[in-house]
Each structure stands twice: as structure tokens, then as C-alpha cells.
Design a protein around this motif. Structure first.
Motif, mmCIF file in Angstrom:
data_model
loop_
_atom_site.group_PDB
_atom_site.id
_atom_site.type_symbol
_atom_site.label_atom_id
_atom_site.label_comp_id
_atom_site.label_asym_id
_atom_site.label_seq_id
_atom_site.Cartn_x
_atom_site.Cartn_y
_atom_site.Cartn_z
ATOM 1 N N ALA A 143 0.835 -1.205 0.000
ATOM 2 C CA ALA A 143 0.000 0.000 0.000
ATOM 3 C C ALA A 143 0.870 1.256 0.000
ATOM 4 C CB ALA A 143 -0.935 -0.008 1.207
ATOM 5 N N LEU A 144 1.930 1.234 0.805
ATOM 6 C CA LEU A 144 2.843 2.379 0.838
ATOM 7 C C LEU A 144 3.549 2.564 -0.506
ATOM 8 C CD1 LEU A 144 4.463 1.958 4.382
ATOM 9 C CD2 LEU A 144 2.886 3.755 3.639
ATOM 10 N N LEU A 145 3.950 1.461 -1.113
ATOM 11 C CA LEU A 145 4.604 1.526 -2.420
ATOM 12 C C LEU A 145 3.681 2.149 -3.458
ATOM 13 C CD1 LEU A 145 6.837 0.788 -4.478
ATOM 14 C CD2 LEU A 145 5.740 -1.459 -4.688
ATOM 15 N N GLY A 146 2.443 1.669 -3.487
ATOM 16 C CA GLY A 146 1.484 2.220 -4.436
ATOM 17 C C GLY A 146 1.252 3.704 -4.219
ATOM 18 N N ALA A 147 1.167 4.110 -2.954
ATOM 19 C CA ALA A 147 0.938 5.516 -2.632
ATOM 20 C C ALA A 147 2.135 6.380 -3.035
ATOM 21 C CB ALA A 147 0.653 5.667 -1.146
ATOM 22 N N ILE A 148 3.347 5.900 -2.733
ATOM 23 C CA ILE A 148 4.554 6.660 -3.071
ATOM 24 C C ILE A 148 4.715 6.787 -4.584
ATOM 25 C CG2 ILE A 148 7.078 6.635 -2.992
ATOM 26 C CD1 ILE A 148 6.813 5.294 -0.220
ATOM 27 N N ALA A 149 4.475 5.674 -5.295
ATOM 28 C CA ALA A 149 4.601 5.695 -6.753
ATOM 29 C C ALA A 149 3.588 6.654 -7.369
ATOM 30 C CB ALA A 149 4.413 4.296 -7.316
ATOM 31 N N ALA A 150 2.358 6.623 -6.858
ATOM 32 C CA ALA A 150 1.324 7.514 -7.372
ATOM 33 C C ALA A 150 1.671 8.969 -7.084
ATOM 34 C CB ALA A 150 -0.020 7.164 -6.747
ATOM 35 N N THR A 157 4.654 10.234 -6.661
ATOM 36 C CA THR A 157 5.780 10.618 -7.512
ATOM 37 C C THR A 157 5.337 10.906 -8.939
ATOM 38 O OG1 THR A 157 7.255 9.236 -6.177
ATOM 39 C CG2 THR A 157 8.053 9.922 -8.344
ATOM 40 N N GLY A 158 4.411 10.092 -9.429
ATOM 41 C CA GLY A 158 3.945 10.261 -10.801
ATOM 42 C C GLY A 158 2.773 11.194 -10.957
ATOM 43 N N GLY A 159 2.243 11.724 -9.839
ATOM 44 C CA GLY A 159 1.121 12.648 -9.919
ATOM 45 C C GLY A 159 -0.212 11.982 -10.171
ATOM 46 N N ALA A 160 -0.347 10.693 -9.834
ATOM 47 C CA ALA A 160 -1.588 9.949 -10.057
ATOM 48 C C ALA A 160 -2.383 9.851 -8.751
ATOM 49 C CB ALA A 160 -1.257 8.553 -10.587
ATOM 50 N N PRO A 161 -3.666 9.427 -8.814
ATOM 51 C CA PRO A 161 -4.477 9.269 -7.602
ATOM 52 C C PRO A 161 -3.862 8.251 -6.647
ATOM 53 C CG PRO A 161 -5.870 9.277 -9.554
ATOM 54 C CD PRO A 161 -4.453 9.203 -10.042
ATOM 55 N N VAL A 162 -3.641 8.653 -5.410
ATOM 56 C CA VAL A 162 -2.934 7.813 -4.438
ATOM 57 C C VAL A 162 -3.759 6.612 -4.015
ATOM 58 C CG1 VAL A 162 -1.975 7.764 -2.100
ATOM 59 C CG2 VAL A 162 -1.514 9.710 -3.596
ATOM 60 N N LEU A 163 -5.025 6.819 -3.657
ATOM 61 C CA LEU A 163 -5.850 5.727 -3.141
ATOM 62 C C LEU A 163 -6.063 4.639 -4.184
ATOM 63 C CD1 LEU A 163 -8.553 7.642 -1.055
ATOM 64 C CD2 LEU A 163 -6.562 6.379 -0.221
ATOM 65 N N THR A 164 -6.290 5.034 -5.409
ATOM 66 C CA THR A 164 -6.506 4.048 -6.477
ATOM 67 C C THR A 164 -5.266 3.178 -6.681
ATOM 68 O OG1 THR A 164 -8.024 5.550 -7.621
ATOM 69 C CG2 THR A 164 -7.075 3.761 -8.919
ATOM 70 N N ALA A 165 -4.111 3.811 -6.724
ATOM 71 C CA ALA A 165 -2.865 3.062 -6.929
ATOM 72 C C ALA A 165 -2.582 2.130 -5.759
ATOM 73 C CB ALA A 165 -1.707 4.033 -7.116
ATOM 74 N N ALA A 166 -2.771 2.622 -4.545
ATOM 75 C CA ALA A 166 -2.512 1.800 -3.362
ATOM 76 C C ALA A 166 -3.438 0.594 -3.318
ATOM 77 C CB ALA A 166 -2.671 2.643 -2.097
ATOM 78 N N ALA A 167 -4.720 0.817 -3.624
ATOM 79 C CA ALA A 167 -5.689 -0.280 -3.602
ATOM 80 C C ALA A 167 -5.376 -1.319 -4.669
ATOM 81 C CB ALA A 167 -7.101 0.270 -3.810
#
Length: 229
Positions: free
Chosen positions: A186-193, A195-205
Motif C-alpha cells: 500500500a505504501l509503495l502504491g501511494a509513493i509511486a502515485a 511521484t507520478g502525480g496519479a491518484p494515491v488511493l486508487t494506486a494503493a488499492a
């Protein structure tokens, strides 16, 4: 006052490789640990399997990224070489092609022709690479960068579940590794999102869901073989 804009497309190459490497490191190593643990192995065997998975996975990621991105780079170079020859042999036709591209994007024919003329005078191959082939400096394949990013981030991701193996007793290992790995994902998805300017919750989920599915299936296989033994 000068207006400046911050874009993140220049991060696409290394960010993709880094996220893939870290995600694979966490998921594959945690899944391997859970599968071996579910089969009834002792702490030493579980740790050895995890370390072996880290080394093999990092090398596999580096080799895979290098080979695949090198193939992309080879294709780009071949297309640019072909375009260079076309520019030398048929400059008028190439000018017409570039003009038609700009007309298709909304410019009138006269302005499109002027733009094509000026761009080709400045950097003909670069203009045709961008507009006709879709190859730019931002999107250019970088095999070594991708390989190193994947190997390093895979190793970092793989170390996280291995640390849990070192500090948690075997009796609690299944829950500890699976739970902590989901948090890491979840943290990885949030950090990547972020960094890339994408929605954090969607990427983490998204990252967490697929990681959970992979770990559950591997643990199930390990438990099945453990019972069969």
C-alpha cells in the motif's frame, strides 16, 4: 513573471521499472515465504528460501528489464536509421508527410508547411522521430537504467518480508508476513502515485489487491503440499 510548469513524464522510464521491481520484490518474496511456511518448514529453511528468492529475483528482474528495454531501443534505432535514409533520399516526400501530420492536428496547410520547413531545417530527424514515429528524448528506452532500477528496488522490496522472518517466530510468521507485506505494498502504491502525480488511493488499492491475491494463492499451494506430505 515567467510561467513554469512541472511535468512528470520524464520520470516514466525509471518510475515504471522501480515500481515493478519493488512490487515484485515484496510480492514474490512474501509469497515464497508464505508458501514454504505453509508447507511446514522451519525458520532456517524459510529464511534460506527467502534469500534465494531475493538473489534470483533481482538477477532475473535486471536481466529481463535489460533484454526487453534493449529490444525496444534496437527497434527505435532501426526506425530512426530508416527515417534518416528516407530524409536523405526523399526530402520532399518527408516534408509533405510532416506537413500532413500538422494539418491533421489542426493547422492550416500554409502554416503547417512553414512549421515543417523550420523544424526540418533545425533538426529533421528529431522532428520526424517525434511526430511520425513517436520517439522523443523523454520516452527513449534506457536499458541500463531500467535494469539497475529494477534490480535495486526488487532487492529493497524483498528485504522487507525477510526482516519479518528474522524477528517473528514461526508460529506467527504467516500473519506477520502477509499483514506487513500488504502494508508495504500500500505504501509503495501511494509513493509511486505521488511521484507520478496519479491518484494515491486508487494506486494503493490496486497494488494491495493483486499482492494479496498472489500471496493467498501461493500460501494455499504450500499448505496443500504440506498436508500431502
Amino acid at each position: 513573471m515567467r510561467h513554469t510548469e512541472r511535468h512528470r513524464t520524464d520520470r516514466i522510464g525509471w518510475l515504471r521499472a522501480a515500481v515493478l521491481g519493488a512490487n515484485d520484490g515484496i510480492v514474490s518474496t512474501a509469497s515464497l515465504i508464505l508458501g514454504v511456511a505453509a508447507a511446514g518448514a522451519n525458520a532456517k529453511s524459510i529464511l534460506i528460501a527467502g534469500v534465494a528468492g531475493l538473489v534470483a529475483g533481482a538477477m532475473s528482474m535486471a536481466a529481463g528489464e535489460y533484454v526487453s528495454v534493449s529490444s525496444q531501443s534496437d527497434t527505435e534505432r532501426a526506425d530512426l536509421d530508416r527515417e534518416r535514409k528516407e530524409l536523405a533520399a526523399h526530402p520532399r516526400q518527408e516534408h509533405t508527410e510532416l506537413t500532413d501530420i500538422y494539418v491533421g492536428r489542426g493547422l492550416d496547410a500554409g502554416l503547417a508547411s512553414d512549421v515543417a520547413t523550420q523544424l526540418m531545417a533545425h533538426d529533421a530527424l528529431g522532428a520526424h522521430g517525434r511526430e511520425e514515429l513517436g520517439i522523443s528524448e523523454t520516452s527513449t528506452a534506457r536499458p541500463v537504467q531500467a535494469a539497475l532500477a529494477s534490480a535495486v528496488t526488487f532487492s529493497v522490496g524483498a528485504v522487507l518480508p525477510l526482516l519479518i522472518v528474522l524477528v517473528v517466530p514461526v508460529s506467527a510468521l504467516m500473519w506477520a508476513v502477509s499483514g506487513s507485506s500488504l502494508v508495504f505494498l500500500a505504501l509503495l502504491g501511494a509513493i509511486a502515485a505521488r511521484t507520478g502525480g496519479a491518484p494515491v488511493l486508487t494506486a494503493a488499492a490496486r497494488v494491495t489487491f493483486w499482492g494479496a491475491l498472489a500471496m493467498a494463492l501461493t500460501a494455499g499451494v504450500g499448505a496443500l503440499f504440506g498436508v500431502a506430505a
